[in-house]
Design a protein around this motif. Structure first.
Motif, PDB file in Angstrom:
ATOM      1  N   THR A  86       0.252   0.025  -4.588  1.00 34.17           N
ATOM      2  CA  THR A  86       0.409   1.463  -4.389  1.00 34.17           C
ATOM      3  C   THR A  86       1.847   1.857  -4.666  1.00 34.17           C
ATOM      4  N   THR A  87       2.050   3.081  -5.104  1.00 33.21           N
ATOM      5  CA  THR A  87       3.408   3.597  -5.310  1.00 33.21           C
ATOM      6  C   THR A  87       3.934   4.273  -4.051  1.00 33.21           C
ATOM      7  N   TYR A  88       3.093   4.382  -3.024  1.00 28.34           N
ATOM      8  CA  TYR A  88       3.512   5.013  -1.774  1.00 28.34           C
ATOM      9  C   TYR A  88       4.525   4.130  -1.048  1.00 28.34           C
ATOM     10  N   THR A  89       5.621   4.734  -0.584  1.00 28.82           N
ATOM     11  CA  THR A  89       6.673   3.970   0.096  1.00 28.82           C
ATOM     12  C   THR A  89       7.064   4.608   1.431  1.00 28.82           C
ATOM     13  N   GLY A  90       6.218   5.485   1.956  1.00 27.79           N
ATOM     14  CA  GLY A  90       6.560   6.198   3.180  1.00 27.79           C
ATOM     15  C   GLY A  90       6.241   5.420   4.432  1.00 27.79           C
ATOM     16  N   PRO A  91       6.252   6.108   5.576  1.00 28.41           N
ATOM     17  CA  PRO A  91       6.001   5.452   6.863  1.00 28.41           C
ATOM     18  C   PRO A  91       4.559   4.983   7.000  1.00 28.41           C
ATOM     19  N   GLU A  92       4.328   4.159   8.027  1.00 23.25           N
ATOM     20  CA  GLU A  92       2.981   3.678   8.299  1.00 23.25           C
ATOM     21  C   GLU A  92       2.065   4.850   8.610  1.00 23.25           C
ATOM     22  N   ILE A  93       0.824   4.747   8.177  1.00 23.61           N
ATOM     23  CA  ILE A  93      -0.127   5.850   8.305  1.00 23.61           C
ATOM     24  C   ILE A  93      -0.892   5.718   9.614  1.00 23.61           C
ATOM     25  N   PRO A  94      -0.814   6.726  10.493  1.00 24.11           N
ATOM     26  CA  PRO A  94      -1.551   6.647  11.756  1.00 24.11           C
ATOM     27  C   PRO A  94      -3.054   6.741  11.534  1.00 24.11           C
ATOM     28  N   VAL A  95      -3.810   5.953  12.256  1.00 22.54           N
ATOM     29  CA  VAL A  95      -5.260   5.926  12.114  1.00 22.54           C
ATOM     30  C   VAL A  95      -5.890   7.008  12.990  1.00 22.54           C
TER      31      VAL A  95
END
Length: 337
Positions: free
Chosen positions: A69-78
């Motif tokens: 993935t090219t996404y580099t942001g914070p962890e994604i809340p479930v």
């Protein structure tokens, strides 16, 4: 891998919902993996995590191409709507479209998205279909197509306020929607589709008493479609049309707005529904349900719509490799009002 197989990019959708676990369950089925060459917008570590959530095992990954993935942001809340989830979804969808546009893939299957999250992340278009079109620099007619076992629908207007629906109805748009639906049904269901068109107003307008859209726009578009060889009838009141259609009178129905068709389709086949982003130069399919935050990790998510979407994505992509598929249609010559 068989080089003759269609190449499908699998996008887990919004990582806060059930999409990742549904994707893993698709990958865990050997029957799916022999039908297409699969590219996945996830890392190996993410796939392991998705598999744990789904309590599923992918027996052999050698035939799966992990794109990362090219996404580099914070962890994604479930289990909640977030900017991070929206950014990740948009990044993965962009990768999938770029692969198709570059000739490295033939179609896309994405798992459920959340429009609110994508809007927070910067999507300014009314929905992902219009975002896809912009990303692909495609300016032709597009419409969401919805599939269940007994019926296919397309809509003239989609994700717009109810107050703006009438302004979006024109002879040109109605004709283009009929043509797109005819192409879709003829290439996926039956060679000579029987189509019907919904009215916009109650009782099909009662001869103009309840509105003139049926007289000025919908009926003329139907007549022009018939002159072009399409078997289409209407406009019919929506409250009776769907019972006739599901009873076998018609293979496809054109609706005027989102809920006019979607309420009926989800009542008739919520556990079957597939959405296809029709009109685009790339075949794109997705299950016709949401992210289901309340059941993430419980194993309760129904795989049926995702399996149906996978099947349709493979068939469309296979067709695209050899000919022009349901993802392409000529623009109507009828002017919009």
């Amino acid at each position: 891998m068989d080089s003759s197989q269609p190449r499908i990019v699998l996008v887990p959708g919004d990582l806060s919902g059930v999409g990742p676990e549904l994707m893993v369950r698709l990958l865990a089925d050997p029957a799916n993996r022999v039908r297409a060459r699969l590219l996945v917008t996830a890392t190996a570590a993410e796939l392991d995590s998705f598999a744990r959530t789904a309590a599923a095992t992918i027996p052999d990954r050698d035939d799966i191409e992990l794109l990362g993935t090219t996404y580099t942001g914070p962890e994604i809340p479930v289990g909640e709507v977030s900017v991070a989830a929206g950014r990740r979804a948009l990044a993965d969808l962009a990768t999938a479209l770029d692969r198709c546009a570059g000739g490295e893939a033939d179609g896309v299957l994405f798992l459920p998205l959340n429009k609110g999250a994508m809007g927070q992340a910067g999507m300014r278009e009314e929905d992902e279909l219009r975002w896809f079109a912009k990303r692909l620099e495609f300016e032709g007619f597009t419409s969401e197509l919805n599939f269940i076992e007994s019926l296919v629908t397309a809509r003239v207007t989609s994700h717009v306020p109810v107050s703006e629906i009438a302004d979006g109805i024109s002879a040109g748009r109605v004709l283009e929607t009929i043509e797109l639906l005819n192409r879709a049904v003829s290439q996926t269901r039956t060679s000579i589709p029987r189509l019907a068109v919904c009215a916009l107003n109650p009782h099909a307008g009662e001869g103009g008493k309840f509105g003139r859209e049926e007289i000025d726009d919908i009926a003329p578009a139907i007549e022009l479609a018939r002159s072009r060889g399409i078997d289409v009838e209407g406009p019919f009141p929506c409250d009776t049309l769907f019972s006739r259609a599901v009873g076998g009178d018609y293979d496809g129905v054109v609706t005027m707005y989102h809920d006019q068709g979607q309420i009926a389709m989800k009542l008739l086949g919520f556990d079957q529904g597939v959405t296809v982003h029709g009109g685009l130069p790339v075949p794109i399919a997705t299950p016709a349900h949401g992210t289901a935050h309340n059941i993430v990790g419980t194993g309760a998510a129904d795989l049926g719509p995702s399996s149906n979407a996978f099947d349709l994505a493979v068939r469309m992509a296979d067709q695209r490799r050899s000919t022009t598929g349901i993802d392409s249609i000529s623009k109507s010559e009828v002017p919009a009002k």
